[in-house]
Write a protein that holds these residues in place. Structure first.
Motif, PDB file in Angstrom:
ATOM      1  N   PHE A  30      11.491   9.801  46.255  1.00 26.43           N
ATOM      2  CA  PHE A  30      12.539   8.831  45.968  1.00 26.43           C
ATOM      3  C   PHE A  30      13.586   8.974  47.059  1.00 26.43           C
ATOM      4  O   PHE A  30      14.017  10.082  47.373  1.00 26.43           O
ATOM      5  N   VAL A  61      17.352  14.419  38.779  1.00 23.99           N
ATOM      6  CA  VAL A  61      17.622  13.258  39.632  1.00 23.99           C
ATOM      7  C   VAL A  61      17.028  13.530  41.013  1.00 23.99           C
ATOM      8  O   VAL A  61      16.832  14.676  41.395  1.00 23.99           O
ATOM      9  N   GLY A  73      20.407   7.625  42.331  1.00 24.30           N
ATOM     10  CA  GLY A  73      19.171   6.955  41.956  1.00 24.30           C
ATOM     11  C   GLY A  73      19.469   5.537  41.504  1.00 24.30           C
ATOM     12  O   GLY A  73      20.631   5.164  41.308  1.00 24.30           O
ATOM     13  N   TRP A 194      14.308   5.305  39.875  1.00 26.47           N
ATOM     14  CA  TRP A 194      14.168   6.634  39.298  1.00 26.47           C
ATOM     15  C   TRP A 194      14.405   6.667  37.789  1.00 26.47           C
ATOM     16  O   TRP A 194      13.598   7.194  37.027  1.00 26.47           O
TER      17      TRP A 194
END
Length: 242
Positions: A30, A61, A73, A194
């Motif tokens: 991510f 996270v 996120g 996310w």
């Protein structure tokens, strides 16, 4: 960062290629989205007022701690769920607090929490009330605290904090979600969303019987954000105020 994040929807064919092998789904990591900064591993409000913990309180996270990068996120949800790992706590530490603020530091939502008696992962959902709804293309700052004494006396506490931004649910993404056959987390992950990814996957693990496949994807998701050591922790509480 001046430009709001945009969800990039993939063409259907390339998207299907992307999700054929689930372990590769989370391999793209991510992305780090620059400022603002947060703290993923728990610190304390002062140095000496809280007991030592074997593991830190951890915000689940994306981000890179070693390079002091952002813990920002994205989500398409108006009322997302926020996930935190709680280590084993002394029995007298049972009071927590969740706080959501806008980018200027104004409270949007604040709630006390009675913490579970055993270590594991907890989720805190925003109440489905319009006054708490996230607005698109705005950043929000959230905090989770574990108090080391009576919260009314403003004692010291363990804390983590991170950021999120709500982005637009595009028509292309809506269409992909409709064809996901309940495995929306694969679509969310492919679009780097996310908060939606982890929340959908957590819910499926709670309600579906094919737990082995979902557990593997859960581990892959945690590995993608360098939190693999927490993937085996049970989900011990979900706070869903009405």
């Amino acid at each position: 960062m001046n430009n709001p994040l945009q969800v990039q929807a993939n063409p259907e064919q390339s998207f299907q290629n992307k999700i054929t092998h689930t372990p590769n789904l989370f391999a793209q990591k991510f992305p780090d989205n620059g400022d603002p900064k947060g703290r993923r591993r728990g610190g304390t409000s002062r140095r000496d007022g809280c007991p030592s913990l074997k593991k830190p309180v951890t915000a689940i996270v994306p981000g890179e701690e070693k390079n002091n990068k952002s813990f920002l996120g994205t989500t398409v949800a108006e009322y997302p769920t926020f996930w935190v790992y709680l280590p084993e706590l002394p029995t007298n530490l049972s009071s927590g607090e969740f706080v959501l603020q806008d980018e200027q530091g104004h409270d949007i939502y604040r709630t006390p929490l009675t913490l579970p008696p055993k270590a594991g992962i907890i989720g805190v959902s925003l109440p489905p009330n319009s006054q708490y709804a996230l607005k698109q293309n705005l950043k929000y700052h959230w905090f989770f605290r574990v108090y080391c004494g009576d919260p009314q006396k403003k004692p010291e506490y363990f804390f983590v904090d991170a950021w999120l931004e709500r982005v637009a649910l595009t028509p292309q993404l809506q269409q992909q979600l409709k064809s996901a056959k309940s495995e929306e987390y694969k679509i969310y992950a492919a679009n780097n969303l996310w908060y939606d990814t982890i929340t959908n996957l957590a819910e499926l693990r709670r309600t579906r019987s094919d737990t082995d496949t979902l557990a593997k994807d859960w581990t892959s998701l945690f590995k993608a954000v360098d939190l693999e050591e927490l993937a085996g922790a049970p989900i011990v509480q979900r706070y869903s105020p009405q």
